[in-house]
Scaffold this motif. Structure first.
Motif, PDB file in Angstrom:
ATOM      1  N   PRO A  82      27.302  31.171  10.211  1.00  9.40           N
ATOM      2  CA  PRO A  82      27.503  30.705  11.586  1.00  9.40           C
ATOM      3  C   PRO A  82      27.722  31.789  12.636  1.00  9.40           C
ATOM      4  CG  PRO A  82      29.579  30.579  10.429  1.00  9.40           C
ATOM      5  CD  PRO A  82      28.559  31.076   9.414  1.00  9.40           C
ATOM      6  N   ALA A  83      27.687  33.075  12.272  1.00  8.36           N
ATOM      7  CA  ALA A  83      28.072  34.126  13.215  1.00  8.36           C
ATOM      8  C   ALA A  83      27.284  34.075  14.520  1.00  8.36           C
ATOM      9  CB  ALA A  83      27.902  35.498  12.556  1.00  8.36           C
ATOM     10  N   ARG A  84      26.036  33.637  14.455  1.00  5.62           N
ATOM     11  CA  ARG A  84      25.181  33.656  15.643  1.00  5.62           C
ATOM     12  C   ARG A  84      25.228  32.361  16.441  1.00  5.62           C
ATOM     13  NH1 ARG A  84      19.623  34.177  13.583  1.00  5.62           N
ATOM     14  NH2 ARG A  84      19.062  34.418  15.786  1.00  5.62           N
ATOM     15  N   LEU A  85      25.896  31.338  15.960  1.00  4.65           N
ATOM     16  CA  LEU A  85      25.855  30.036  16.621  1.00  4.65           C
ATOM     17  C   LEU A  85      26.578  30.067  17.957  1.00  4.65           C
ATOM     18  CD1 LEU A  85      26.491  27.615  13.614  1.00  4.65           C
ATOM     19  CD2 LEU A  85      24.299  28.208  14.695  1.00  4.65           C
ATOM     20  N   VAL A  86      25.890  29.601  18.985  1.00  2.00           N
ATOM     21  CA  VAL A  86      26.442  29.460  20.340  1.00  2.00           C
ATOM     22  C   VAL A  86      25.825  28.208  20.956  1.00  2.00           C
ATOM     23  CG1 VAL A  86      26.825  31.936  20.720  1.00  2.00           C
ATOM     24  CG2 VAL A  86      24.609  30.926  21.308  1.00  2.00           C
ATOM     25  N   ASP A  87      26.400  27.760  22.051  1.00  2.00           N
ATOM     26  CA  ASP A  87      25.871  26.591  22.757  1.00  2.00           C
ATOM     27  C   ASP A  87      24.383  26.789  23.039  1.00  2.00           C
ATOM     28  OD1 ASP A  87      25.597  24.258  24.249  1.00  2.00           O
ATOM     29  OD2 ASP A  87      26.402  25.169  26.080  1.00  2.00           O
ATOM     30  N   GLY A  88      23.579  25.801  22.668  1.00  2.00           N
ATOM     31  CA  GLY A  88      22.140  25.855  22.913  1.00  2.00           C
ATOM     32  C   GLY A  88      21.349  26.564  21.843  1.00  2.00           C
ATOM     33  N   PHE A  89      21.998  27.041  20.791  1.00  2.00           N
ATOM     34  CA  PHE A  89      21.277  27.720  19.705  1.00  2.00           C
ATOM     35  C   PHE A  89      20.214  26.779  19.159  1.00  2.00           C
ATOM     36  CE2 PHE A  89      20.579  29.371  15.443  1.00  2.00           C
ATOM     37  CZ  PHE A  89      20.613  30.755  15.640  1.00  2.00           C
ATOM     38  N   HIS A  90      19.007  27.323  18.967  1.00  2.00           N
ATOM     39  CA  HIS A  90      17.864  26.477  18.622  1.00  2.00           C
ATOM     40  C   HIS A  90      17.364  26.828  17.223  1.00  2.00           C
ATOM     41  CE1 HIS A  90      14.010  24.395  20.346  1.00  2.00           C
ATOM     42  NE2 HIS A  90      14.373  23.898  19.175  1.00  2.00           N
TER      43      HIS A  90
ATOM     44  N   ASP B 100       0.319  17.936  11.472  1.00  2.00           N
ATOM     45  CA  ASP B 100       0.023  19.178  10.781  1.00  2.00           C
ATOM     46  C   ASP B 100       0.538  20.345  11.615  1.00  2.00           C
ATOM     47  OD1 ASP B 100      -1.249  21.505   9.738  1.00  2.00           O
ATOM     48  OD2 ASP B 100      -2.909  20.303   8.973  1.00  2.00           O
ATOM     49  N   ALA B 101       1.477  21.119  11.065  1.00  3.49           N
ATOM     50  CA  ALA B 101       2.099  22.201  11.828  1.00  3.49           C
ATOM     51  C   ALA B 101       1.092  23.242  12.280  1.00  3.49           C
ATOM     52  CB  ALA B 101       3.196  22.861  10.994  1.00  3.49           C
ATOM     53  N   ARG B 102      -0.038  23.332  11.602  1.00  2.00           N
ATOM     54  CA  ARG B 102      -1.055  24.289  12.024  1.00  2.00           C
ATOM     55  C   ARG B 102      -1.611  23.948  13.398  1.00  2.00           C
ATOM     56  NH1 ARG B 102      -4.723  23.985   6.738  1.00  2.00           N
ATOM     57  NH2 ARG B 102      -4.105  21.785   7.030  1.00  2.00           N
ATOM     58  N   GLN B 103      -1.497  22.683  13.796  1.00  2.00           N
ATOM     59  CA  GLN B 103      -1.880  22.275  15.144  1.00  2.00           C
ATOM     60  C   GLN B 103      -0.661  22.073  16.050  1.00  2.00           C
ATOM     61  OE1 GLN B 103      -3.824  20.488  12.416  1.00  2.00           O
ATOM     62  NE2 GLN B 103      -5.002  22.353  12.758  1.00  2.00           N
ATOM     63  N   THR B 104       0.361  21.420  15.545  1.00  3.12           N
ATOM     64  CA  THR B 104       1.483  21.041  16.414  1.00  3.12           C
ATOM     65  C   THR B 104       2.316  22.229  16.858  1.00  3.12           C
ATOM     66  OG1 THR B 104       2.862  20.544  14.485  1.00  3.12           O
ATOM     67  CG2 THR B 104       1.615  18.716  15.441  1.00  3.12           C
ATOM     68  N   LEU B 105       2.475  23.243  15.989  1.00  4.13           N
ATOM     69  CA  LEU B 105       3.284  24.390  16.401  1.00  4.13           C
ATOM     70  C   LEU B 105       2.587  25.189  17.488  1.00  4.13           C
ATOM     71  CD1 LEU B 105       5.695  26.207  16.252  1.00  4.13           C
ATOM     72  CD2 LEU B 105       4.753  27.287  14.196  1.00  4.13           C
ATOM     73  N   ALA B 106       1.291  25.325  17.379  1.00  2.45           N
ATOM     74  CA  ALA B 106       0.546  26.064  18.405  1.00  2.45           C
ATOM     75  C   ALA B 106       0.718  25.428  19.776  1.00  2.45           C
ATOM     76  CB  ALA B 106      -0.924  26.139  18.029  1.00  2.45           C
ATOM     77  N   ALA B 107       0.889  24.105  19.813  1.00  2.00           N
ATOM     78  CA  ALA B 107       1.024  23.393  21.082  1.00  2.00           C
ATOM     79  C   ALA B 107       2.462  23.331  21.581  1.00  2.00           C
ATOM     80  CB  ALA B 107       0.476  21.973  20.931  1.00  2.00           C
ATOM     81  N   TRP B 108       3.404  23.768  20.784  1.00  2.00           N
ATOM     82  CA  TRP B 108       4.832  23.705  21.149  1.00  2.00           C
ATOM     83  C   TRP B 108       5.125  24.720  22.240  1.00  2.00           C
ATOM     84  CZ3 TRP B 108       9.527  26.192  18.523  1.00  2.00           C
ATOM     85  CH2 TRP B 108      10.692  25.451  18.757  1.00  2.00           C
ATOM     86  N   ASP B 109       5.947  24.345  23.217  1.00  2.00           N
ATOM     87  CA  ASP B 109       6.192  25.217  24.360  1.00  2.00           C
ATOM     88  C   ASP B 109       7.593  25.829  24.358  1.00  2.00           C
ATOM     89  OD1 ASP B 109       7.718  22.997  24.928  1.00  2.00           O
ATOM     90  OD2 ASP B 109       6.877  22.614  26.905  1.00  2.00           O
ATOM     91  N   GLN B 110       8.212  25.923  23.180  1.00  2.00           N
ATOM     92  CA  GLN B 110       9.570  26.449  23.104  1.00  2.00           C
ATOM     93  C   GLN B 110       9.643  27.574  22.071  1.00  2.00           C
ATOM     94  OE1 GLN B 110      12.621  23.251  23.014  1.00  2.00           O
ATOM     95  NE2 GLN B 110      10.922  21.824  23.360  1.00  2.00           N
ATOM     96  N   GLN B 111      10.817  28.226  22.021  1.00  2.00           N
ATOM     97  CA  GLN B 111      11.071  29.261  21.036  1.00  2.00           C
ATOM     98  C   GLN B 111      12.373  28.959  20.304  1.00  2.00           C
ATOM     99  OE1 GLN B 111      10.949  33.023  23.267  1.00  2.00           O
ATOM    100  NE2 GLN B 111       8.950  33.422  22.351  1.00  2.00           N
ATOM    101  N   ALA B 112      12.437  29.360  19.059  1.00  2.00           N
ATOM    102  CA  ALA B 112      13.621  29.132  18.240  1.00  2.00           C
ATOM    103  C   ALA B 112      14.400  30.426  18.070  1.00  2.00           C
ATOM    104  CB  ALA B 112      13.219  28.591  16.871  1.00  2.00           C
ATOM    105  N   ASP B 113      15.693  30.268  17.889  1.00  2.00           N
ATOM    106  CA  ASP B 113      16.549  31.413  17.556  1.00  2.00           C
ATOM    107  C   ASP B 113      16.546  31.668  16.055  1.00  2.00           C
ATOM    108  OD1 ASP B 113      17.728  31.927  20.266  1.00  2.00           O
ATOM    109  OD2 ASP B 113      18.424  29.864  19.990  1.00  2.00           O
ATOM    110  N   ALA B 114      16.345  30.626  15.256  1.00  2.00           N
ATOM    111  CA  ALA B 114      16.324  30.759  13.805  1.00  2.00           C
ATOM    112  C   ALA B 114      15.338  29.757  13.227  1.00  2.00           C
ATOM    113  CB  ALA B 114      17.715  30.524  13.215  1.00  2.00           C
ATOM    114  N   TRP B 115      14.563  30.216  12.264  1.00  2.00           N
ATOM    115  CA  TRP B 115      13.595  29.361  11.582  1.00  2.00           C
ATOM    116  C   TRP B 115      14.020  29.113  10.144  1.00  2.00           C
ATOM    117  CZ3 TRP B 115       9.302  26.714  13.032  1.00  2.00           C
ATOM    118  CH2 TRP B 115       8.781  26.968  14.313  1.00  2.00           C
ATOM    119  N   PHE B 116      13.915  27.848   9.725  1.00  2.00           N
ATOM    120  CA  PHE B 116      14.053  27.485   8.317  1.00  2.00           C
ATOM    121  C   PHE B 116      12.634  27.201   7.809  1.00  2.00           C
ATOM    122  CE2 PHE B 116      18.455  25.213   9.005  1.00  2.00           C
ATOM    123  CZ  PHE B 116      19.000  26.402   9.451  1.00  2.00           C
TER     124      PHE B 116
END
Length: 238
Positions: free
Chosen positions: A56-64, A148-164
């Motif tokens: 949890p060290a990096r968790l802050v309000d709005g962490f994505h 299919d993430a190969r299409q849907t991720l390309a169309a996503w307009d946001q960025q994540a702080d951490a990926w699982f």
């Protein structure tokens, strides 16, 4: 608790009904792979995705947090439990990409294997039962992107702080581990962000490195000797 939008048909059919092994461990007949570790799914989530992303060290309000492969929803439950246990003020953002959402009854049966998450599972159960794909709580903003993430991720307009990165194994679900998709993961990672996955497959590590991550191989959970952690530099090389 917000009310989900009126359920709409998903663009893809739901996943095949899982097979159940060793009691209540769901296995995908489509990919012949369990939805989580046969040893201890919750411990694997904590080791791989939480520790791997320095939570949890990096968790802050709005962490994505963004995720490839929602499966049973275990990672969401565990991460919201971590957020609450640490008393992080504000809202956790959690976006997941899933091609074949499980039926609510299968998700809830799988989640019941983790009694320490039962309160959160019960809190979120009505959303799954109403086929919700987006909802908000005072401390959570959740979105499931179906397709299919190969299409849907390309169309996503946001960025994540951490990926699982939690798709089925690269050998059985190669579509979710290709170099083009790993490049999209990198493109949708905030500077200083990270990604973690249980797999240490060489082609996955190389794809993440070629996409701009600094990649390391670390001890894996249980019988997995290694896992992969990838960190995005604060300043990307042009």
């Amino acid at each position: 608790m917000s009310q989900p939008d009126t359920p709409r048909p998903d663009p893809l059919l739901p996943a095949d009904a899982p097979e159940w092994r060793d009691g209540d461990v769901p296995v995908s007949p489509r990919f012949d792979d369990p939805y989580y570790s046969l040893e201890n799914g919750l411990a694997e989530t904590r080791h791989t995705f939480h520790a791997g992303n320095d939570l949890p060290a990096r968790l802050v309000d709005g962490f994505h947090v963004a995720e490839l492969g929602f499966g049973t929803g275990l990672n969401l439950l565990a991460t919201l439990a971590l957020w609450r246990a640490e008393g992080i003020p504000g809202t956790l953002r959690f976006t997941t990409f899933e091609a074949f959402p499980l039926a609510a009854e299968d998700m809830l049966r799988a989640q019941a294997a983790f009694p320490e998450l039962s309160d959160i599972a019960a809190e979120l159960a009505p959303f799954w039962q109403q086929n919700a794909r987006a909802f908000s709580l005072p401390d959570l903003q959740f979105t499931m992107v179906v397709g299919d993430a190969r299409q849907t991720l390309a169309a996503w307009d946001q960025q994540a702080d951490a990926w699982f990165l939690d798709g089925f194994s690269p050998a059985k679900n190669p579509e979710l581990w290709g170099a083009d998709l790993m490049a999209e993961v990198a493109r949708h990672t905030a500077p200083g962000g990270s990604a973690a996955t249980y797999t240490a497959a060489g082609h996955v590590r190389r794809a993440l490195a070629e996409a701009g991550f600094e990649v390391t191989r670390q001890p894996g959970h249980g019988r997995k000797r290694h896992m992969t952690v990838a960190n995005m530099p604060l300043a990307r090389t042009p």
